[in-house]
Motif scaffolding. Structure first.
Motif, PDB file in Angstrom:
ATOM      1  N   MET A   1      31.932  35.368  25.093  1.00 38.69           N
ATOM      2  CA  MET A   1      33.101  35.026  25.488  1.00 38.69           C
ATOM      3  C   MET A   1      33.830  36.540  26.450  1.00 38.69           C
ATOM      4  SD  MET A   1      36.530  34.156  23.517  1.00 38.69           S
ATOM      5  CE  MET A   1      36.884  31.911  24.021  1.00 38.69           C
ATOM      6  N   GLU A   2      33.583  35.580  27.619  1.00 34.43           N
ATOM      7  CA  GLU A   2      34.747  37.472  28.369  1.00 34.43           C
ATOM      8  C   GLU A   2      35.795  37.684  28.045  1.00 34.43           C
ATOM      9  OE1 GLU A   2      32.923  39.136  30.695  1.00 34.43           O
ATOM     10  OE2 GLU A   2      30.426  37.623  30.629  1.00 34.43           O
ATOM     11  N   VAL A   3      36.464  39.265  28.195  1.00 37.96           N
ATOM     12  CA  VAL A   3      37.368  39.517  27.867  1.00 37.96           C
ATOM     13  C   VAL A   3      37.978  40.372  28.849  1.00 37.96           C
ATOM     14  CG1 VAL A   3      38.860  41.132  26.439  1.00 37.96           C
ATOM     15  CG2 VAL A   3      37.123  39.296  25.165  1.00 37.96           C
ATOM     16  N   TYR A   4      38.243  39.945  29.523  1.00 37.69           N
ATOM     17  CA  TYR A   4      38.431  40.959  31.108  1.00 37.69           C
ATOM     18  C   TYR A   4      40.542  41.837  30.824  1.00 37.69           C
ATOM     19  CZ  TYR A   4      36.085  37.271  33.229  1.00 37.69           C
ATOM     20  OH  TYR A   4      35.154  36.406  33.653  1.00 37.69           O
ATOM     21  N   SER A   5      40.385  43.426  31.365  1.00 40.09           N
ATOM     22  CA  SER A   5      41.279  44.165  31.286  1.00 40.09           C
ATOM     23  C   SER A   5      41.882  44.224  31.779  1.00 40.09           C
ATOM     24  CB  SER A   5      40.573  44.950  30.284  1.00 40.09           C
ATOM     25  OG  SER A   5      39.756  46.066  31.078  1.00 40.09           O
ATOM     26  N   GLU A   6      41.033  43.590  33.534  1.00 34.52           N
ATOM     27  CA  GLU A   6      41.918  44.609  34.960  1.00 34.52           C
ATOM     28  C   GLU A   6      42.058  43.236  35.829  1.00 34.52           C
ATOM     29  OE1 GLU A   6      38.837  47.181  36.880  1.00 34.52           O
ATOM     30  OE2 GLU A   6      38.635  48.368  35.176  1.00 34.52           O
ATOM     31  N   LYS A   7      43.601  43.588  36.053  1.00 32.24           N
ATOM     32  CA  LYS A   7      44.301  42.509  37.200  1.00 32.24           C
ATOM     33  C   LYS A   7      43.254  42.143  37.311  1.00 32.24           C
ATOM     34  CE  LYS A   7      47.826  44.984  38.927  1.00 32.24           C
ATOM     35  NZ  LYS A   7      47.719  46.587  38.252  1.00 32.24           N
ATOM     36  N   GLN A   8      42.636  42.598  38.973  1.00 35.75           N
ATOM     37  CA  GLN A   8      42.235  41.873  40.083  1.00 35.75           C
ATOM     38  C   GLN A   8      40.828  41.545  39.300  1.00 35.75           C
ATOM     39  OE1 GLN A   8      42.703  42.672  43.335  1.00 35.75           O
ATOM     40  NE2 GLN A   8      41.640  41.838  43.709  1.00 35.75           N
ATOM     41  N   HIS A   9      39.954  41.758  38.180  1.00 35.40           N
ATOM     42  CA  HIS A   9      38.883  41.289  37.687  1.00 35.40           C
ATOM     43  C   HIS A   9      39.061  39.293  37.568  1.00 35.40           C
ATOM     44  CE1 HIS A   9      35.279  41.545  35.391  1.00 35.40           C
ATOM     45  NE2 HIS A   9      34.918  40.603  36.209  1.00 35.40           N
ATOM     46  N   ILE A  10      40.191  40.102  36.869  1.00 38.89           N
ATOM     47  CA  ILE A  10      40.384  37.855  36.419  1.00 38.89           C
ATOM     48  C   ILE A  10      41.258  37.174  37.543  1.00 38.89           C
ATOM     49  CG2 ILE A  10      42.809  38.492  35.290  1.00 38.89           C
ATOM     50  CD1 ILE A  10      40.621  36.346  33.147  1.00 38.89           C
ATOM     51  N   GLY A  46      42.364  20.594  26.755  1.00 39.85           N
ATOM     52  CA  GLY A  46      42.819  19.009  26.917  1.00 39.85           C
ATOM     53  C   GLY A  46      43.384  18.373  28.303  1.00 39.85           C
ATOM     54  N   ASP A  47      43.781  19.220  29.134  1.00 43.11           N
ATOM     55  CA  ASP A  47      44.540  19.209  30.240  1.00 43.11           C
ATOM     56  C   ASP A  47      43.859  19.700  31.781  1.00 43.11           C
ATOM     57  OD1 ASP A  47      46.654  17.707  29.200  1.00 43.11           O
ATOM     58  OD2 ASP A  47      47.957  19.533  29.213  1.00 43.11           O
ATOM     59  N   ASN A  48      42.944  20.740  31.100  1.00 41.72           N
ATOM     60  CA  ASN A  48      42.186  21.719  32.087  1.00 41.72           C
ATOM     61  C   ASN A  48      41.008  21.975  32.512  1.00 41.72           C
ATOM     62  OD1 ASN A  48      45.196  22.945  33.594  1.00 41.72           O
ATOM     63  ND2 ASN A  48      45.530  22.365  31.276  1.00 41.72           N
ATOM     64  N   ASP A  49      40.106  22.347  33.840  1.00 47.39           N
ATOM     65  CA  ASP A  49      39.198  22.646  33.350  1.00 47.39           C
ATOM     66  C   ASP A  49      38.867  23.897  32.530  1.00 47.39           C
ATOM     67  OD1 ASP A  49      38.086  20.227  34.522  1.00 47.39           O
ATOM     68  OD2 ASP A  49      39.278  21.062  36.070  1.00 47.39           O
ATOM     69  N   MET A  50      39.629  25.167  32.385  1.00 43.63           N
ATOM     70  CA  MET A  50      39.662  26.234  32.342  1.00 43.63           C
ATOM     71  C   MET A  50      40.528  26.414  31.891  1.00 43.63           C
ATOM     72  SD  MET A  50      35.852  27.357  32.307  1.00 43.63           S
ATOM     73  CE  MET A  50      36.108  28.544  32.144  1.00 43.63           C
ATOM     74  N   VAL A  51      40.510  27.608  30.570  1.00 44.19           N
ATOM     75  CA  VAL A  51      42.536  28.159  29.871  1.00 44.19           C
ATOM     76  C   VAL A  51      41.768  29.653  29.952  1.00 44.19           C
ATOM     77  CG1 VAL A  51      43.365  28.342  28.219  1.00 44.19           C
ATOM     78  CG2 VAL A  51      42.011  26.158  29.439  1.00 44.19           C
ATOM     79  N   VAL A  52      42.804  30.675  30.634  1.00 46.21           N
ATOM     80  CA  VAL A  52      43.479  32.214  30.279  1.00 46.21           C
ATOM     81  C   VAL A  52      44.086  32.142  29.093  1.00 46.21           C
ATOM     82  CG1 VAL A  52      43.966  34.235  31.095  1.00 46.21           C
ATOM     83  CG2 VAL A  52      42.928  32.671  32.893  1.00 46.21           C
ATOM     84  N   VAL A  53      43.870  32.610  28.389  1.00 45.22           N
ATOM     85  CA  VAL A  53      44.547  33.277  26.974  1.00 45.22           C
ATOM     86  C   VAL A  53      45.109  34.678  27.402  1.00 45.22           C
ATOM     87  CG1 VAL A  53      44.832  33.816  24.654  1.00 45.22           C
ATOM     88  CG2 VAL A  53      44.027  31.140  25.777  1.00 45.22           C
ATOM     89  N   SER A  54      46.510  35.116  27.697  1.00 49.11           N
ATOM     90  CA  SER A  54      46.488  36.252  27.868  1.00 49.11           C
ATOM     91  C   SER A  54      46.751  36.722  26.540  1.00 49.11           C
ATOM     92  CB  SER A  54      46.784  36.789  28.651  1.00 49.11           C
ATOM     93  OG  SER A  54      48.363  36.108  28.338  1.00 49.11           O
ATOM     94  N   VAL A  55      46.454  38.353  26.099  1.00 48.42           N
ATOM     95  CA  VAL A  55      47.053  38.862  24.943  1.00 48.42           C
ATOM     96  C   VAL A  55      47.066  40.303  25.032  1.00 48.42           C
ATOM     97  CG1 VAL A  55      45.381  39.827  22.627  1.00 48.42           C
ATOM     98  CG2 VAL A  55      45.084  37.641  23.756  1.00 48.42           C
ATOM     99  N   LEU A  91      38.785  32.245  29.459  1.00 47.34           N
ATOM    100  CA  LEU A  91      39.281  33.357  29.350  1.00 47.34           C
ATOM    101  C   LEU A  91      39.849  34.163  29.186  1.00 47.34           C
ATOM    102  CD1 LEU A  91      38.143  32.352  32.771  1.00 47.34           C
ATOM    103  CD2 LEU A  91      36.612  33.106  31.650  1.00 47.34           C
ATOM    104  N   VAL A  92      39.430  35.115  28.443  1.00 50.20           N
ATOM    105  CA  VAL A  92      40.417  35.944  27.787  1.00 50.20           C
ATOM    106  C   VAL A  92      41.147  37.473  28.168  1.00 50.20           C
ATOM    107  CG1 VAL A  92      41.149  37.717  26.059  1.00 50.20           C
ATOM    108  CG2 VAL A  92      39.845  35.294  25.551  1.00 50.20           C
ATOM    109  N   TYR A  93      42.128  37.199  28.605  1.00 48.13           N
ATOM    110  CA  TYR A  93      43.015  38.182  30.282  1.00 48.13           C
ATOM    111  C   TYR A  93      43.478  39.220  29.227  1.00 48.13           C
ATOM    112  CZ  TYR A  93      46.075  41.164  33.390  1.00 48.13           C
ATOM    113  OH  TYR A  93      46.625  41.965  33.999  1.00 48.13           O
ATOM    114  N   ALA A  94      43.086  40.533  28.837  1.00 49.19           N
ATOM    115  CA  ALA A  94      43.386  41.449  27.623  1.00 49.19           C
ATOM    116  C   ALA A  94      43.739  42.482  28.183  1.00 49.19           C
ATOM    117  CB  ALA A  94      42.945  41.663  26.422  1.00 49.19           C
TER     118      ALA A  94
END
Length: 283
Positions: A1-10, A46-55, A91-94
Protein backbone atom coordinates in the motif's frame (compact mmCIF):
# COMPACT_ATOMS: atom_id res chain seq x y z
CA UNK A 1 0.00 0.00 0.00
CA UNK A 2 1.38 3.37 -1.03
CA UNK A 3 1.73 6.03 1.69
CA UNK A 4 2.22 9.55 0.34
CA UNK A 5 3.61 12.35 2.48
CA UNK A 6 3.79 15.15 -0.10
CA UNK A 7 0.75 16.94 -1.50
CA UNK A 8 2.20 17.26 -4.99
CA UNK A 9 2.80 13.53 -5.19
CA UNK A 10 -0.71 12.49 -4.08
CA UNK A 11 -2.24 15.17 -6.29
CA UNK A 12 -0.37 13.85 -9.33
CA UNK A 13 -1.42 10.26 -8.62
CA UNK A 14 -5.08 11.24 -8.22
CA UNK A 15 -4.95 13.29 -11.44
CA UNK A 16 -3.64 10.27 -13.36
CA UNK A 17 -6.43 8.11 -11.95
CA UNK A 18 -9.03 10.69 -12.94
CA UNK A 19 -7.55 10.78 -16.44
CA UNK A 20 -8.48 7.09 -16.62
CA UNK A 21 -12.04 8.09 -15.62
CA UNK A 22 -11.72 6.52 -12.17
CA UNK A 23 -13.82 7.98 -9.37
CA UNK A 24 -12.12 9.11 -6.16
CA UNK A 25 -13.49 9.01 -2.63
CA UNK A 26 -11.87 10.77 0.33
CA UNK A 27 -12.02 9.75 3.99
CA UNK A 28 -10.28 12.41 6.12
CA UNK A 29 -9.02 11.11 9.48
CA UNK A 30 -6.64 12.09 12.27
CA UNK A 31 -5.41 8.51 12.46
CA UNK A 32 -5.64 6.10 15.40
CA UNK A 33 -8.09 4.27 13.16
CA UNK A 34 -10.87 2.09 14.54
CA UNK A 35 -13.87 0.23 13.13
CA UNK A 36 -15.79 3.48 12.79
CA UNK A 37 -13.19 4.83 10.37
CA UNK A 38 -13.04 1.51 8.54
CA UNK A 39 -16.84 1.60 8.08
CA UNK A 40 -16.41 4.97 6.31
CA UNK A 41 -13.64 3.51 4.15
CA UNK A 42 -15.78 0.51 3.18
CA UNK A 43 -18.66 2.80 2.26
CA UNK A 44 -16.30 4.90 0.13
CA UNK A 45 -14.91 1.79 -1.57
CA UNK A 46 -18.45 0.73 -2.42
CA UNK A 47 -19.12 4.06 -4.10
CA UNK A 48 -15.78 4.78 -5.83
CA UNK A 49 -13.00 3.16 -7.85
CA UNK A 50 -10.27 4.41 -5.51
CA UNK A 51 -10.24 5.88 -2.01
CA UNK A 52 -7.78 8.30 -0.43
CA UNK A 53 -7.53 8.08 3.37
CA UNK A 54 -5.81 11.09 4.86
CA UNK A 55 -4.06 10.62 8.22
CA UNK A 56 -3.20 13.98 9.75
CA UNK A 57 -3.47 15.31 13.29
CA UNK A 58 -4.43 18.88 12.47
CA UNK A 59 -2.96 21.31 15.02
CA UNK A 60 -5.23 24.23 14.14
CA UNK A 61 -8.41 22.52 15.33
CA UNK A 62 -7.11 21.91 18.87
CA UNK A 63 -7.79 24.59 21.46
CA UNK A 64 -6.01 22.48 24.09
CA UNK A 65 -2.28 21.94 23.49
CA UNK A 66 -2.21 19.05 25.95
CA UNK A 67 -4.95 17.28 23.97
CA UNK A 68 -2.97 17.81 20.76
CA UNK A 69 0.21 16.37 22.26
CA UNK A 70 -1.59 13.35 23.73
CA UNK A 71 -3.60 12.56 20.61
CA UNK A 72 -2.57 9.02 19.53
CA UNK A 73 -0.38 8.75 16.44
CA UNK A 74 -0.29 5.20 15.10
CA UNK A 75 0.41 5.44 11.37
CA UNK A 76 2.03 2.01 11.00
CA UNK A 77 -0.94 0.34 12.70
CA UNK A 78 -3.39 2.45 10.69
CA UNK A 79 -1.83 1.37 7.41
CA UNK A 80 -1.95 -2.29 8.49
CA UNK A 81 -5.68 -1.97 9.22
CA UNK A 82 -6.34 -0.37 5.85
CA UNK A 83 -4.37 -3.10 4.07
CA UNK A 84 -6.74 -5.64 5.60
CA UNK A 85 -9.70 -3.74 4.13
CA UNK A 86 -8.27 -3.37 0.60
CA UNK A 87 -4.57 -3.32 -0.25
CA UNK A 88 -5.03 -2.22 -3.86
CA UNK A 89 -7.73 0.47 -3.94
CA UNK A 90 -6.71 2.62 -0.97
CA UNK A 91 -4.12 5.40 -1.08
CA UNK A 92 -2.89 6.86 2.21
CA UNK A 93 -1.97 10.53 2.42
CA UNK A 94 -0.06 11.18 5.66
CA UNK A 95 1.44 14.67 5.30
CA UNK A 96 3.60 16.62 7.71
CA UNK A 97 2.41 19.91 9.20
CA UNK A 98 4.93 21.63 6.93
CA UNK A 99 3.50 19.97 3.81
CA UNK A 100 0.02 21.24 4.66
CA UNK A 101 0.73 24.67 6.13
CA UNK A 102 4.07 25.55 4.50
CA UNK A 103 5.46 27.27 7.57
CA UNK A 104 2.29 29.20 8.43
CA UNK A 105 0.31 27.00 10.82
CA UNK A 106 -2.72 29.24 11.04
CA UNK A 107 -6.43 28.77 10.40
CA UNK A 108 -8.34 30.55 7.69
CA UNK A 109 -11.30 32.51 9.07
CA UNK A 110 -14.71 31.23 7.96
CA UNK A 111 -18.32 32.33 8.15
CA UNK A 112 -20.53 29.26 8.35
CA UNK A 113 -23.72 31.27 8.81
CA UNK A 114 -23.68 30.78 12.57
CA UNK A 115 -23.32 26.99 12.60
CA UNK A 116 -19.85 27.44 14.10
CA UNK A 117 -21.10 29.24 17.21
CA UNK A 118 -23.36 26.49 18.54
CA UNK A 119 -22.46 23.54 20.80
CA UNK A 120 -18.81 22.72 20.15
CA UNK A 121 -18.16 26.26 18.95
CA UNK A 122 -19.08 27.63 22.38
CA UNK A 123 -16.57 25.42 24.16
CA UNK A 124 -13.72 25.07 21.63
CA UNK A 125 -12.47 28.44 20.47
CA UNK A 126 -11.41 28.48 16.81
CA UNK A 127 -12.10 24.77 16.39
CA UNK A 128 -14.24 25.03 13.28
CA UNK A 129 -11.90 27.49 11.58
CA UNK A 130 -9.29 24.75 11.95
CA UNK A 131 -11.66 22.09 10.63
CA UNK A 132 -12.69 24.26 7.68
CA UNK A 133 -9.06 25.06 6.88
CA UNK A 134 -7.85 21.46 6.75
CA UNK A 135 -10.90 20.01 4.96
CA UNK A 136 -10.81 22.77 2.33
CA UNK A 137 -7.10 22.10 1.90
CA UNK A 138 -7.69 18.37 1.39
CA UNK A 139 -10.44 19.11 -1.12
CA UNK A 140 -8.03 21.36 -3.05
CA UNK A 141 -5.17 18.84 -3.00
CA UNK A 142 -7.11 15.63 -3.70
CA UNK A 143 -10.15 16.98 -5.56
CA UNK A 144 -12.30 13.94 -4.68
CA UNK A 145 -15.66 13.21 -6.24
CA UNK A 146 -17.10 12.25 -2.85
CA UNK A 147 -15.98 12.76 0.76
CA UNK A 148 -17.15 10.74 3.78
CA UNK A 149 -17.71 11.94 7.34
CA UNK A 150 -19.24 10.25 10.38
CA UNK A 151 -22.35 11.63 12.05
CA UNK A 152 -20.71 11.39 15.48
CA UNK A 153 -19.35 14.82 14.62
CA UNK A 154 -22.73 15.94 13.26
CA UNK A 155 -22.04 19.64 13.74
CA UNK A 156 -18.81 19.24 11.80
CA UNK A 157 -20.72 17.42 9.04
CA UNK A 158 -23.19 20.32 8.72
CA UNK A 159 -20.32 22.82 8.66
CA UNK A 160 -18.55 20.90 5.89
CA UNK A 161 -21.78 20.91 3.89
CA UNK A 162 -21.88 24.68 4.38
CA UNK A 163 -18.20 24.96 3.35
CA UNK A 164 -18.90 23.13 0.09
CA UNK A 165 -21.97 25.28 -0.55
CA UNK A 166 -20.34 28.66 0.15
CA UNK A 167 -17.11 27.96 -1.73
CA UNK A 168 -18.76 26.09 -4.62
CA UNK A 169 -16.47 23.10 -4.12
CA UNK A 170 -17.30 20.30 -6.59
CA UNK A 171 -17.52 17.43 -4.10
CA UNK A 172 -20.45 15.41 -2.77
CA UNK A 173 -20.37 15.15 1.03
CA UNK A 174 -21.66 11.84 2.40
CA UNK A 175 -22.70 11.59 6.05
CA UNK A 176 -22.47 8.09 7.56
CA UNK A 177 -24.20 6.68 10.64
CA UNK A 178 -22.42 6.66 13.98
CA UNK A 179 -20.50 3.43 14.48
CA UNK A 180 -20.87 2.18 18.04
CA UNK A 181 -19.19 -0.35 20.26
CA UNK A 182 -21.33 -3.27 21.43
CA UNK A 183 -22.15 -1.35 24.62
CA UNK A 184 -23.40 1.68 22.65
CA UNK A 185 -20.41 3.97 23.17
CA UNK A 186 -19.72 5.97 20.02
CA UNK A 187 -16.39 4.85 18.60
CA UNK A 188 -13.64 7.45 18.95
CA UNK A 189 -9.86 7.44 18.87
CA UNK A 190 -10.02 9.02 22.32
CA UNK A 191 -11.70 5.90 23.73
CA UNK A 192 -8.29 4.19 23.80
CA UNK A 193 -7.16 6.70 26.44
CA UNK A 194 -10.00 5.94 28.86
CA UNK A 195 -8.98 4.39 32.17
CA UNK A 196 -10.81 1.09 32.84
CA UNK A 197 -13.36 2.52 35.30
CA UNK A 198 -14.22 5.38 32.94
CA UNK A 199 -14.48 3.06 29.96
CA UNK A 200 -16.93 0.97 31.95
CA UNK A 201 -18.96 4.06 32.84
CA UNK A 202 -18.93 5.73 29.39
CA UNK A 203 -21.85 3.75 27.82
CA UNK A 204 -24.07 5.70 30.24
CA UNK A 205 -23.82 8.57 27.73
CA UNK A 206 -25.64 6.67 24.97
CA UNK A 207 -28.07 5.10 27.43
CA UNK A 208 -29.03 8.60 28.55
CA UNK A 209 -29.42 9.79 24.96
CA UNK A 210 -31.73 6.87 24.17
CA UNK A 211 -33.83 7.60 27.24
CA UNK A 212 -33.94 11.30 26.31
CA UNK A 213 -35.22 10.35 22.87
CA UNK A 214 -38.08 8.38 24.45
CA UNK A 215 -38.91 11.28 26.76
CA UNK A 216 -38.80 13.76 23.88
CA UNK A 217 -41.97 12.20 22.50
CA UNK A 218 -44.01 12.90 25.62
CA UNK A 219 -42.27 15.73 27.50
CA UNK A 220 -41.29 19.32 26.79
CA UNK A 221 -37.77 20.25 25.67
CA UNK A 222 -36.99 21.89 29.02
CA UNK A 223 -38.13 18.80 30.91
CA UNK A 224 -35.88 16.56 28.80
CA UNK A 225 -32.88 18.86 29.26
CA UNK A 226 -33.44 19.07 33.01
CA UNK A 227 -33.78 15.29 33.27
CA UNK A 228 -30.47 14.71 31.45
CA UNK A 229 -28.67 17.30 33.57
CA UNK A 230 -29.96 15.61 36.71
CA UNK A 231 -28.79 12.21 35.51
CA UNK A 232 -25.23 13.45 35.22
CA UNK A 233 -25.24 15.64 38.33
CA UNK A 234 -25.52 12.47 40.41
CA UNK A 235 -23.00 10.43 38.40
CA UNK A 236 -19.78 9.65 40.24
CA UNK A 237 -17.42 9.58 37.24
CA UNK A 238 -18.94 11.42 34.28
CA UNK A 239 -19.20 15.22 34.13
CA UNK A 240 -21.67 16.81 31.73
CA UNK A 241 -20.33 19.78 29.75
CA UNK A 242 -23.49 20.36 27.74
CA UNK A 243 -26.70 18.74 26.57
CA UNK A 244 -28.59 20.60 23.86
CA UNK A 245 -31.74 19.89 21.86
CA UNK A 246 -31.27 21.67 18.53
CA UNK A 247 -32.84 22.15 15.13
CA UNK A 248 -31.13 19.62 12.86
CA UNK A 249 -30.60 22.14 10.05
CA UNK A 250 -29.66 25.35 11.88
CA UNK A 251 -28.17 23.64 14.97
CA UNK A 252 -29.76 26.36 17.08
CA UNK A 253 -31.07 25.27 20.50
CA UNK A 254 -34.86 25.05 20.72
CA UNK A 255 -37.25 25.72 23.59
CA UNK A 256 -40.37 24.37 21.90
CA UNK A 257 -40.93 21.65 19.33
CA UNK A 258 -43.24 21.42 16.32
CA UNK A 259 -44.14 18.51 14.09
CA UNK A 260 -42.75 20.31 11.03
CA UNK A 261 -39.11 20.38 12.12
CA UNK A 262 -36.36 17.82 12.70
CA UNK A 263 -34.53 17.80 16.02
CA UNK A 264 -31.33 16.30 17.34
CA UNK A 265 -29.82 16.00 20.82
CA UNK A 266 -26.13 16.81 21.28
CA UNK A 267 -24.00 15.97 24.30
CA UNK A 268 -20.43 16.47 25.52
CA UNK A 269 -19.17 14.67 28.62
CA UNK A 270 -15.85 14.50 30.44
CA UNK A 271 -14.68 11.05 31.55
CA UNK A 272 -11.79 12.11 33.76
CA UNK A 273 -9.80 14.35 31.36
CA UNK A 274 -11.13 12.69 28.18
CA UNK A 275 -13.85 14.63 26.38
CA UNK A 276 -16.50 12.48 24.65
CA UNK A 277 -19.24 13.72 22.33
CA UNK A 278 -22.32 12.02 20.91
CA UNK A 279 -25.68 12.88 19.38
CA UNK A 280 -28.96 11.28 18.37
CA UNK A 281 -31.88 12.09 16.09
CA UNK A 282 -34.99 12.75 18.16
CA UNK A 283 -37.73 12.60 15.52
Amino acid sequence: MEVYSEKQHISNVVSSLKAKRQTIGLVPTMGALHEGHLALVRKALGDNDMVVVSVFVNPTQFDNIDDLEKYPRTLKHDVALLEEVDSERILVYAPSVEDIYEGNTMSQKFDFDGLEYEMEGKFRSGHFDGVGTIVKRFFEIIKPHKAYFGEKDFQQLQIINKLVEKYNIPVTVIGCEIYREANGLAMSSRNTRLKPEYREAAPFIYETLMAAKDKFGIKSVSEVVEWVENQFSSHELLRLEYFVVADTNTLKPVDEKTSKKSYRAFIAVYADDIRLIDNIALN
